[in-house]
Design a protein around this motif. Structure first.
Motif, PDB file in Angstrom:
ATOM      1  N   VAL A 182       0.850  -1.191   0.000  1.00 49.27           N
ATOM      2  CA  VAL A 182       0.000   0.000   0.000  1.00 49.27           C
ATOM      3  C   VAL A 182       0.886   1.241   0.000  1.00 49.27           C
ATOM      4  CG1 VAL A 182      -1.831   1.249   1.195  1.00 49.27           C
ATOM      5  CG2 VAL A 182      -1.788  -1.247   1.256  1.00 49.27           C
ATOM      6  N   THR A 183       0.720   2.087  -0.992  1.00 46.51           N
ATOM      7  CA  THR A 183       1.526   3.305  -1.101  1.00 46.51           C
ATOM      8  C   THR A 183       1.021   4.350  -0.102  1.00 46.51           C
ATOM      9  OG1 THR A 183       0.056   4.256  -2.768  1.00 46.51           O
ATOM     10  CG2 THR A 183       1.879   2.875  -3.561  1.00 46.51           C
ATOM     11  N   PRO A 184       1.860   5.333   0.242  1.00 40.79           N
ATOM     12  CA  PRO A 184       1.412   6.411   1.140  1.00 40.79           C
ATOM     13  C   PRO A 184       0.158   7.118   0.609  1.00 40.79           C
ATOM     14  CG  PRO A 184       3.789   6.474   0.905  1.00 40.79           C
ATOM     15  CD  PRO A 184       3.306   5.452  -0.071  1.00 40.79           C
ATOM     16  N   LYS A 185       0.101   7.309  -0.723  1.00 42.29           N
ATOM     17  CA  LYS A 185      -1.072   7.948  -1.332  1.00 42.29           C
ATOM     18  C   LYS A 185      -2.325   7.125  -1.094  1.00 42.29           C
ATOM     19  CE  LYS A 185      -0.722   9.846  -5.436  1.00 42.29           C
ATOM     20  NZ  LYS A 185      -0.631  10.012  -6.910  1.00 42.29           N
ATOM     21  N   GLN A 186      -2.212   5.783  -1.259  1.00 46.17           N
ATOM     22  CA  GLN A 186      -3.365   4.922  -1.055  1.00 46.17           C
ATOM     23  C   GLN A 186      -3.773   4.871   0.413  1.00 46.17           C
ATOM     24  OE1 GLN A 186      -5.221   3.441  -3.594  1.00 46.17           O
ATOM     25  NE2 GLN A 186      -6.617   3.198  -1.882  1.00 46.17           N
ATOM     26  N   LYS A 187      -2.793   4.919   1.321  1.00 47.41           N
ATOM     27  CA  LYS A 187      -3.105   4.957   2.757  1.00 47.41           C
ATOM     28  C   LYS A 187      -3.925   6.199   3.089  1.00 47.41           C
ATOM     29  CE  LYS A 187       0.820   2.309   4.569  1.00 47.41           C
ATOM     30  NZ  LYS A 187       2.071   2.363   5.354  1.00 47.41           N
ATOM     31  N   LEU A 188      -3.537   7.315   2.474  1.00 50.48           N
ATOM     32  CA  LEU A 188      -4.266   8.563   2.702  1.00 50.48           C
ATOM     33  C   LEU A 188      -5.690   8.453   2.175  1.00 50.48           C
ATOM     34  CD1 LEU A 188      -4.340  11.519   3.600  1.00 50.48           C
ATOM     35  CD2 LEU A 188      -3.323  12.138   1.394  1.00 50.48           C
ATOM     36  N   ARG A 189      -5.836   7.897   0.986  1.00 49.77           N
ATOM     37  CA  ARG A 189      -7.182   7.733   0.410  1.00 49.77           C
ATOM     38  C   ARG A 189      -8.036   6.794   1.259  1.00 49.77           C
ATOM     39  NH1 ARG A 189      -6.037   7.223  -6.162  1.00 49.77           N
ATOM     40  NH2 ARG A 189      -5.190   9.343  -6.428  1.00 49.77           N
ATOM     41  N   ASN A 190      -7.426   5.728   1.770  1.00 48.51           N
ATOM     42  CA  ASN A 190      -8.157   4.801   2.629  1.00 48.51           C
ATOM     43  C   ASN A 190      -8.660   5.500   3.886  1.00 48.51           C
ATOM     44  OD1 ASN A 190      -7.631   2.734   0.837  1.00 48.51           O
ATOM     45  ND2 ASN A 190      -5.969   1.838   2.020  1.00 48.51           N
ATOM     46  N   ALA A 191      -7.820   6.372   4.444  1.00 47.46           N
ATOM     47  CA  ALA A 191      -8.204   7.103   5.651  1.00 47.46           C
ATOM     48  C   ALA A 191      -9.337   8.090   5.361  1.00 47.46           C
ATOM     49  CB  ALA A 191      -6.996   7.843   6.226  1.00 47.46           C
ATOM     50  N   LEU A 192      -9.276   8.736   4.212  1.00 45.67           N
ATOM     51  CA  LEU A 192     -10.261   9.760   3.873  1.00 45.67           C
ATOM     52  C   LEU A 192     -11.628   9.181   3.507  1.00 45.67           C
ATOM     53  CD1 LEU A 192      -8.019  12.091   1.674  1.00 45.67           C
ATOM     54  CD2 LEU A 192      -8.835  12.569   3.979  1.00 45.67           C
ATOM     55  N   PHE A 193     -11.631   8.009   2.861  1.00 42.50           N
ATOM     56  CA  PHE A 193     -12.890   7.477   2.329  1.00 42.50           C
ATOM     57  C   PHE A 193     -13.253   6.078   2.828  1.00 42.50           C
ATOM     58  CE2 PHE A 193     -11.328  10.448  -0.956  1.00 42.50           C
ATOM     59  CZ  PHE A 193     -12.403  11.325  -0.994  1.00 42.50           C
ATOM     60  N   GLY A 194     -12.296   5.357   3.383  1.00 47.70           N
ATOM     61  CA  GLY A 194     -12.554   3.974   3.763  1.00 47.70           C
ATOM     62  C   GLY A 194     -11.658   3.039   2.963  1.00 47.70           C
ATOM     63  N   GLU A 195     -11.366   1.896   3.521  1.00 43.90           N
ATOM     64  CA  GLU A 195     -10.434   0.939   2.929  1.00 43.90           C
ATOM     65  C   GLU A 195     -10.838   0.533   1.519  1.00 43.90           C
ATOM     66  OE1 GLU A 195      -6.835  -1.014   3.399  1.00 43.90           O
ATOM     67  OE2 GLU A 195      -7.844   0.160   4.945  1.00 43.90           O
ATOM     68  N   GLY A 196      -9.970   0.867   0.549  1.00 43.18           N
ATOM     69  CA  GLY A 196     -10.172   0.428  -0.826  1.00 43.18           C
ATOM     70  C   GLY A 196     -11.287   1.116  -1.590  1.00 43.18           C
ATOM     71  N   LYS A 197     -11.899   2.148  -1.011  1.00 43.58           N
ATOM     72  CA  LYS A 197     -13.016   2.814  -1.692  1.00 43.58           C
ATOM     73  C   LYS A 197     -12.549   3.571  -2.942  1.00 43.58           C
ATOM     74  CE  LYS A 197     -16.636   2.084   1.045  1.00 43.58           C
ATOM     75  NZ  LYS A 197     -17.914   1.507   0.574  1.00 43.58           N
ATOM     76  N   ILE A 198     -11.390   4.213  -2.841  1.00 41.36           N
ATOM     77  CA  ILE A 198     -10.864   4.967  -3.981  1.00 41.36           C
ATOM     78  C   ILE A 198      -9.517   4.393  -4.389  1.00 41.36           C
ATOM     79  CG2 ILE A 198     -10.068   7.219  -4.822  1.00 41.36           C
ATOM     80  CD1 ILE A 198     -13.027   7.143  -4.400  1.00 41.36           C
ATOM     81  N   GLY A 199      -9.435   3.914  -5.613  1.00 39.47           N
ATOM     82  CA  GLY A 199      -8.184   3.355  -6.127  1.00 39.47           C
ATOM     83  C   GLY A 199      -7.599   4.253  -7.198  1.00 39.47           C
ATOM     84  N   ASP A 200      -6.759   3.669  -8.019  1.00 40.67           N
ATOM     85  CA  ASP A 200      -6.102   4.442  -9.081  1.00 40.67           C
ATOM     86  C   ASP A 200      -7.094   4.952 -10.133  1.00 40.67           C
ATOM     87  OD1 ASP A 200      -3.637   4.090  -7.910  1.00 40.67           O
ATOM     88  OD2 ASP A 200      -3.168   2.279  -9.063  1.00 40.67           O
ATOM     89  N   ASP A 201      -8.253   4.294 -10.227  1.00 43.21           N
ATOM     90  CA  ASP A 201      -9.229   4.725 -11.233  1.00 43.21           C
ATOM     91  C   ASP A 201      -9.982   5.992 -10.816  1.00 43.21           C
ATOM     92  OD1 ASP A 201     -10.728   3.663  -9.194  1.00 43.21           O
ATOM     93  OD2 ASP A 201     -11.896   2.308 -10.462  1.00 43.21           O
ATOM     94  N   MET A 202      -9.812   6.397  -9.547  1.00 49.41           N
ATOM     95  CA  MET A 202     -10.446   7.618  -9.041  1.00 49.41           C
ATOM     96  C   MET A 202     -11.970   7.601  -9.233  1.00 49.41           C
ATOM     97  SD  MET A 202      -8.255  10.170  -7.978  1.00 49.41           S
ATOM     98  CE  MET A 202      -8.925  11.698  -8.587  1.00 49.41           C
TER      99      MET A 202
END
Length: 218
Positions: A107-127
């Motif tokens: 899990v990249t730092p960017k993905q960790k941030l997205r997981n925190a903001l929206f929930g685990e795996g809710k937002i991926g590279d496809d945005m």
């Protein structure tokens, strides 16, 4: 005498059929035992040690599982063998879940941030924000803004840039959701969250940049 010979011949044929039947059943049991032994042997290997060969392991498992399932048809009373197969299936699925964790990309730092903001795996590279709808968008904004508020002192300038990107994408989704039944009450609550976020972003983003400049000068 002739009748005895005929009867003897019939008996030999019947014995031959019985022998073949027994042999077929024994082979079927061996096939099932081989499947069970394979699953046990795989489970005894550390997950990390199987990473490179996991596709081969899965292919071999599928082959043996299929053969074991077909072998059941050759066993007259196969309740015990069926139970063996089912137990091994459960063991393998449990191990497969362990392997999924090992094989998952880091899990990249960017993905960790997205997981925190929206929930685990809710937002991926496809945005993609297609999962956000009129019923949940208020709670999505709520989690986003409260997460930022709770962690604002720890974010870097790059984090704030990512947060702004996500915020704008969420706002874009809101424009669509407003036409799909967003209630005026939720719209009002979202407006309040947006008023809280805007100055918080501006001040903290500037502060993070200032801190980075100081660190660079040193």
């Amino acid at each position: 005498m002739k009748n005895i010979q005929i009867l003897s011949g019939i008996a030999l044929i019947a014995l031959g059929f019985t022998s073949c039947k027994d042999e077929k059943q024994e082979n079927a049991k061996k096939t099932i035992d081989s499947y069970v032994a394979y699953v046990d042997s795989v489970k005894n290997v550390k997950a990390d040690d199987l990473k490179a060969d996991w596709k081969d392991v899965e292919a071999e498992y599928d082959r043996r599982a299929e053969n074991a399932q077909m072998a059941l048809a050759d066993i007259k009373d196969n309740a015990a063998e069926t139970e063996k197969i089912n137990e091994s299936k459960i063991k393998y699925e449990e191990f497969k879940n362990e392997m999924a964790v090992v094989l998952a990309p880091p899990v990249t730092p960017k993905q960790k941030l997205r997981n925190a903001l929206f929930g685990e795996g809710k937002i991926g590279d496809d945005m993609s924000f297609s999962w956000v709808n009129a019923q949940n968008i208020h709670s999505v904004y709520q989690q986003f803004v409260h997460t930022v508020e709770n962690n604002k002192d720890s974010y870097s300038r790059e984090d704030w840039d990512e947060i702004k990107l996500m915020y704008e994408a969420l706002d874009s989704r809101k424009n669509t959701v407003e036409k799909e039944g967003l209630t005026s009450e939720d719209n009002r609550k979202i407006a309040g969250l947006k008023l809280k976020f805007a100055p918080m972003y501006t001040l903290n983003r500037m502060g993070a940049k200032s801190e980075e400049n100081k660190a660079a000068k040193k």
